[in-house]
Design an enzyme around this catalytic site. Structure first.
Site, PDB file in Angstrom:
ATOM      1  N   CYS A  58       0.926  -1.128  -0.189  1.00  0.00           N
ATOM      2  CA  CYS A  58      -0.073  -0.023  -0.022  1.00  0.00           C
ATOM      3  C   CYS A  58       0.985   1.217   0.114  1.00  0.00           C
ATOM      4  O   CYS A  58       0.337   2.200  -0.398  1.00  0.00           O
ATOM      5  CB  CYS A  58      -0.856  -0.180   1.152  1.00  0.00           C
ATOM      6  N   ARG A  60       4.133   1.362  -1.622  1.00  0.00           N
ATOM      7  CA  ARG A  60       5.319   1.563  -2.459  1.00  0.00           C
ATOM      8  C   ARG A  60       5.084   0.503  -3.528  1.00  0.00           C
ATOM      9  O   ARG A  60       4.383  -0.595  -3.395  1.00  0.00           O
ATOM     10  CB  ARG A  60       6.489   1.355  -1.812  1.00  0.00           C
ATOM     11  N   SER A 113       9.876   2.831   6.150  1.00  0.00           N
ATOM     12  CA  SER A 113       8.116   2.454   6.307  1.00  0.00           C
ATOM     13  C   SER A 113       7.483   4.039   6.509  1.00  0.00           C
ATOM     14  O   SER A 113       8.082   4.870   7.004  1.00  0.00           O
ATOM     15  CB  SER A 113       7.860   1.490   7.499  1.00  0.00           C
ATOM     16  N   LYS A 196      -4.152  -8.816   4.738  1.00  0.00           N
ATOM     17  CA  LYS A 196      -3.064  -8.647   5.843  1.00  0.00           C
ATOM     18  C   LYS A 196      -3.516  -7.405   6.814  1.00  0.00           C
ATOM     19  O   LYS A 196      -3.682  -7.608   7.995  1.00  0.00           O
ATOM     20  CB  LYS A 196      -1.904  -8.701   5.532  1.00  0.00           C
TER      21      LYS A 196
END
Length: 418
Positions: A58, A60, A113, A196
């Protein structure tokens, strides 16, 4: 077998875009699902690429691979996504050789991140390498690089507190709900999508909201039941989506769909409804904002939420960098060794040939010639000579390319280009 050191003809590149410069809409255009990743990998194989790995989350989308020019990889990505080369170039980054694998280390260890220390990405890297290998598009370089990144990630988890506390996109969404909605334990929460992020959000909702009114819906009901069973939650059919939205105070959307799954047309309630869209590409159509009772919040807004946990993590960044440097140094040593191994092997073969000629000459000339002893002594000398060269090439101050060229010239070695 090809020698996969970073040769002058083909370089290792990382090309991609991330949350840093590309918003969710642009990232959505370049996002890759599994069939697209497989198609890109097979396409690269058909074009004769030496190795390729694709990562899409979501936050990259990135391609890591060998090419004569990075534009080959950029074209490949644009061919298989909705994005154009022009759109890509506006927000993209391109890294080459050392910078490219350095980037993968930072991505894989949570330093790059959207929420610092969010380690979700490492399982994506494992999956990406598995798919690459499955299609015959991995090579010793990619395998060693991925294993090194995984090793660095494990060490950072074990030796620092970079990922301590619950801070991830899933946790940020729950934190937002807790901060925004009063009497949360009384509200009806509907989770649509059990990928996930959906599963992690569900776990955080159960843990932090003390709410028993959580309903799950997924296109594949079995998947929703598997998640719900773990937390003893209610599962409804996909066909009940509109009815369940009408009952809900909070709707969390975390599907893996490529197009919006929630729009104004499916919302019929008049009471306040908070919608959290945790999907890239966006799964909630912007037209829901035309409804006065609806508040829409997307992943990118949630990830800006910072708290003490996140502030504490920043203290561990230098230690994480030190661990990366250690693991990366080992990887570079291995890379250099691979670079000069063919020359050292060719040198060894040449010396062995000289040895055979000399032993043959002396065995005919000398009457009491001891072949066995002569073999033993000469092989030990060859071993020592080749080791001397190898040690010289390993020295950091030595220009490896010049030294390799000189060794080849002096001993007139023919190196198999493969």
């Amino acid at each position: 077998m090809k020698n996969y050191h970073l040769s002058k003809h083909s370089s290792f590149y990382a090309i991609g875009l991330s949350y840093k410069k590309a918003d969710a809409e642009v990232r959505g255009k370049f996002s890759l699902d599994v069939p697209k990743i497989d198609a890109i990998t097979l396409d690269a194989k058909k074009e004769g690429a030496e190795g390729l790995m694709a990562i899409s989350t979501c936050n990259r989308t990135e391609l890591f691979g060998f090419a004569q020019h990075p534009f080959q990889l950029i074209q490949l990505l644009c061919k298989h996504t909705k994005g154009t080369v022009e759109e890509f170039q506006e927000v993209a980054y391109v890294y080459k050789n050392h910078d490219a694998f350095n980037h993968l280390f930072h991505v894989g260890t949570g330093l790059d991140s959207q929420i610092l220390g969010d380690f979700e990405i490492i399982s994506q890297i494992k999956q990406s390498f598995y798919r690459s290998k499955k299609h015959g598009m991995s090579n010793p370089f990619l395998e060693r690089l991925c294993n090194s990144v995984i090793q660095a990630s494990k060490r950072i988890k074990n030796e620092t507190e970079l990922s301590s506390g619950a801070t991830s996109v899933a946790f940020a969404s729950v934190k937002y709900i807790l901060n925004t909605i009063p009497d949360i334990s009384e509200k009806n929460i509907l989770l649509f999508g059990t990928g996930k992020i959906g599963r992690n959000t569900c776990e955080n909702l159960v843990k932090h909201t003390d709410n028993s009114h959580i309903t799950l819906i997924n296109r594949t009901k079995e998947k929703a039941e598997a998640v719900a069973g773990k937390f003893q939650l209610v599962v409804k059919d996909y066909g009940d989506l509109q009815t369940e939205i009408r009952k809900s105070d909070i709707l969390v959307v975390a599907t893996g769909a490529q197009l919006p799954t929630i729009s104004k047309a499916v919302i019929h309630s008049k009471k306040p409804l908070l919608i959290l869209d945790l999907s890239v590409p966006k799964n909630v159509h912007d037209d829901v904002m035309e409804l006065d009772n609806v508040t829409l919040v997307h992943l990118d807004q949630l990830s800006q939420i910072t708290d003490e946990t996140l502030a504490n993590r920043k203290a561990y960044i230098p230690k994480a960098h030190a661990i990366i440097d250690e693991v990366k140094t080992e990887f570079i040593k291995w890379l250099e060794t691979r670079k000069f191994a063919p020359v050292i092997n060719a040198l060894k073969e040449k010396l062995m040939m000289m040895k055979e000629e000399e032993l043959d000459f002396h065995s005919k000339k000398l009457t009491n010639f001891n072949q066995e002893q002569a073999e033993l002594v000469s092989e030990r000398i060859i071993q020592k000579i080749t080791k001397q060269f190898a040690n010289h090439l390993k020295k950091p101050e030595v220009d490896t390319d010049d030294s390799l060229a000189l060794i080849q010239k002096v001993f007139q070695l023919e190196i198999d280009s493969k």
